[in-house]
Design an enzyme around this catalytic site. Structure first.
Site, PDB file in Angstrom:
ATOM      1  N   GLY A  77       4.610  14.711 -16.666  1.00  8.26           N
ATOM      2  CA  GLY A  77       3.754  14.162 -15.620  1.00  8.26           C
ATOM      3  C   GLY A  77       3.642  15.081 -14.420  1.00  8.26           C
ATOM      4  O   GLY A  77       2.766  14.900 -13.577  1.00  8.26           O
ATOM      5  N   LYS A  91       1.431   6.975  -3.462  1.00  9.17           N
ATOM      6  CA  LYS A  91       0.531   5.822  -3.439  1.00  9.17           C
ATOM      7  C   LYS A  91       1.304   4.523  -3.608  1.00  9.17           C
ATOM      8  O   LYS A  91       0.908   3.480  -3.067  1.00  9.17           O
ATOM      9  CB  LYS A  91      -0.549   5.944  -4.512  1.00  9.17           C
ATOM     10  CG  LYS A  91      -1.720   6.818  -4.092  1.00  9.17           C
ATOM     11  CD  LYS A  91      -1.271   8.166  -3.591  1.00  9.17           C
ATOM     12  CE  LYS A  91      -2.291   9.089  -3.060  1.00  9.17           C
ATOM     13  NZ  LYS A  91      -1.707  10.386  -2.651  1.00  9.17           N
ATOM     14  N   GLY A 133      -2.895  17.548   7.904  1.00 13.79           N
ATOM     15  CA  GLY A 133      -3.751  17.512   6.731  1.00 13.79           C
ATOM     16  C   GLY A 133      -3.564  16.197   6.002  1.00 13.79           C
ATOM     17  O   GLY A 133      -2.936  15.260   6.510  1.00 13.79           O
ATOM     18  N   HIS A 138     -22.373  -9.571  -5.576  1.00 11.19           N
ATOM     19  CA  HIS A 138     -22.126 -10.041  -4.210  1.00 11.19           C
ATOM     20  C   HIS A 138     -21.068 -11.135  -4.249  1.00 11.19           C
ATOM     21  O   HIS A 138     -21.080 -11.989  -5.148  1.00 11.19           O
ATOM     22  CB  HIS A 138     -23.416 -10.606  -3.610  1.00 11.19           C
ATOM     23  CG  HIS A 138     -23.221 -11.196  -2.247  1.00 11.19           C
ATOM     24  ND1 HIS A 138     -23.083 -10.418  -1.114  1.00 11.19           N
ATOM     25  CD2 HIS A 138     -23.119 -12.495  -1.842  1.00 11.19           C
ATOM     26  CE1 HIS A 138     -22.933 -11.209  -0.062  1.00 11.19           C
ATOM     27  NE2 HIS A 138     -22.939 -12.476  -0.484  1.00 11.19           N
ATOM     28  N   ILE A 173      -1.719  15.321   3.405  1.00 12.74           N
ATOM     29  CA  ILE A 173      -0.344  14.923   3.091  1.00 12.74           C
ATOM     30  C   ILE A 173       0.363  14.457   4.352  1.00 12.74           C
ATOM     31  O   ILE A 173       1.038  13.416   4.371  1.00 12.74           O
ATOM     32  CB  ILE A 173       0.419  16.091   2.432  1.00 12.74           C
ATOM     33  CG1 ILE A 173      -0.199  16.434   1.082  1.00 12.74           C
ATOM     34  CG2 ILE A 173       1.895  15.731   2.250  1.00 12.74           C
ATOM     35  CD1 ILE A 173       0.405  17.662   0.416  1.00 12.74           C
TER      36      ILE A 173
END
Length: 474
Positions: free
Chosen positions: A44, A56, A188, A450, A190
């Site tokens: 990974g 995340k 930036g 919607h 990160i």
């Protein structure tokens, strides 16, 4: 050859098991090629183990706590207690599930997996040094090689990560007890993502940046909502300053910065996070031994089929240059594998989206208005603010907008910039529109559910044609 060295052979040798490498290996094996995937760390790569996924996960976890704490206007009153050690356990579980899945997928597709560090001997042989005492090494003869060695955080001279008070992004993602005060060098993507995570954990965060704003490369109106939210979180910014020295103290660290006029400033903190970008990992591979050309920054140059200057050697992902994005790496890996298999594959770099998981999120694809003008187009712009979106208002997140950039005559969509809730998800429709050659009319005439955030993309297309219903036309 060393005494006792074992030599094996493979049709395709993939070096690096990140999102470029493992995807390339699986696709090569799916095409019937004998494929060997070598990695010195974890399946990974940086993305799954130390970057995209763990960051995340922590962003999501701290968002939950922050949203609960700040939902009083919705009638929700809460004071959540954060156990960062348990948060880390949950994050690690997510990572383990995904990395374990990558290993299973590789094996299920017939990829030969090998742990170790690969170094080129020549353009058809690599040596694999296995980790651990007494593990030794072996040689692999290959017909084709795909280099997917990725990147690592840039170290500022004098601020190396081996010093305990100084963190890399990887260190920051593994912290079980947050510091009281954190100094972040670099504004930036990160630096901004991690600054936001720690601010939502209650850390006193100060950011120093040598440029005059956050996230250079993005338009001012795109970054403005992110800066506003960071200010609301109590993050302090000091622009126009570069870190020049530091000293460890009993309580942490004192960092000295300097502006362009030579004036010095000092900041005290418990820890210091250096997040000034990433650089390719190529030197350990000894690419010169295989005749592979590397530029002055360590990137391996490739063509639109991911091929290097050596016909049978390919490079994908961060090591092959900007943009350093996991999904770009995966696409390059697929192309390289299919080219090796004799398929007519090539890269189309026109519609590669990018996302920053700040608060609010930023996502872009294709050209900005300025870039369209520079390319010779007469741009046509449509924009829709999230404050006019019923769905955005109903979630309590209405900062930002969707902007579409199209060419004037036929309305072909050239680019999009989104800042706001779920921007990273919404950008996919815009990327598809560019890839398919869709026009503003195509998007505007597509019925959108919607109430959803995606309606903002439709409304932006309508706005470009002076037909918007829920915002004033330009």
């Amino acid at each position: 050859m060393v005494v006792g060295d074992v030599t094996t052979g493979t049709e395709v040798l993939v070096i690096g098991a990140g999102p470029g490498g493992y995807v390339a290996a699986i696709r090569a094996a799916q095409n019937g090629l004998d494929t060997t995937l070598v990695d010195r760390d974890g399946y990974g790569g940086t993305c799954l183990n130390y970057g995209c996924i763990p960051s995340k996960a922590l962003i999501s976890a701290t968002d939950v706590a922050h949203d609960a704490r700040n939902a009083t206007e919705m009638g929700v009153h809460a004071d959540p207690v954060i156990h960062t050690d348990e948060m880390q356990e949950w994050k690690d579980g997510v990572v383990d599930q995904l990395t374990g899945g990558v290993e299973k997928l590789c094996k299920a597709n017939g990829v030969n997996l090998m742990q170790g560090e690969a170094t080129f001997v020549d353009d058809s042989t690599a040596r694999i040094a296995h980790g651990g005492e007494g593990q030794g090494s072996e040689s692999i003869d290959f017909e084709h090689a795909i280099v997917a060695t990725g990147s690592r955080p840039i170290q500022v001279p004098g601020f190396e990560f081996e010093h305990d008070p100084i963190w890399s992004s990887r260190d920051a993602l593994e912290v079980e007890e947050p510091p009281e005060k954190l100094l972040v060098v670099g504004a930036g993507y990160i630096g901004m993502e991690l600054s936001t995570v720690f601010a939502k954990l209650g850390v006193d965060v100060t950011v120093v940046e040598m440029l005059d704003g956050i996230m250079p490369g993005y338009e001012d109106d795109v970054t403005r909502p992110v800066k506003k939210r960071a200010d609301e979180l109590g993050i302090e910014f000091n622009f126009g300053e570069a870190a020049s020295d530091w000293e460890e103290t009993e309580g942490g660290v004192v960092v000295t910065t300097e502006d362009e006029d030579g004036a010095e400033y000092t900041y005290d903190a418990d820890k210091m996070l250096v997040a000034v970008g990433r650089q390719p990992i190529s030197e350990s591979l000894d690419p010169e031994a295989a005749g592979v050309e590397v530029d002055e920054n360590g990137f391996i140059q490739t063509d639109d089929q991911a091929r290097t200057n050596v016909d049978n050697i390919y490079a994908v992902g961060d090591v092959a240059g900007e943009p350093m994005l996991a999904h770009k790496a995966s696409k390059e890996g697929i192309v390289a594998a299919e080219v090796i298999a004799g398929e007519p594959a090539a890269l189309d770099q026109q519609a590669i989206p990018a996302a920053v998981f700040t608060d609010p999120e930023i996502a872009t694809v294709g050209m900005t208005e300025a870039e369209a003008e520079e390319a010779g187009f007469e741009p046509k712009i449509g924009q829709f603010p999230f404050r006019a979106s019923g769905r955005a208002l109903s979630t309590g997140e209405s900062e930002g907008f969707v902007r579409l950039v199209a060419e004037q005559e036929a309305g072909f969509i050239l680019g999009a910039q989104i800042v706001g809730p779920e921007a990273s998800e919404l950008i996919a429709e815009c990327a598809l529109a560019i890839e398919m050659g869709a026009t503003l009319e195509d998007v505007a005439s597509t019925v959108h559910t919607h109430p959803t955030l995606a309606e903002a993309v439709m409304e932006a297309a309508e706005n470009a044609n002076d037909e918007a219903i829920h915002t004033l036309n330009r």
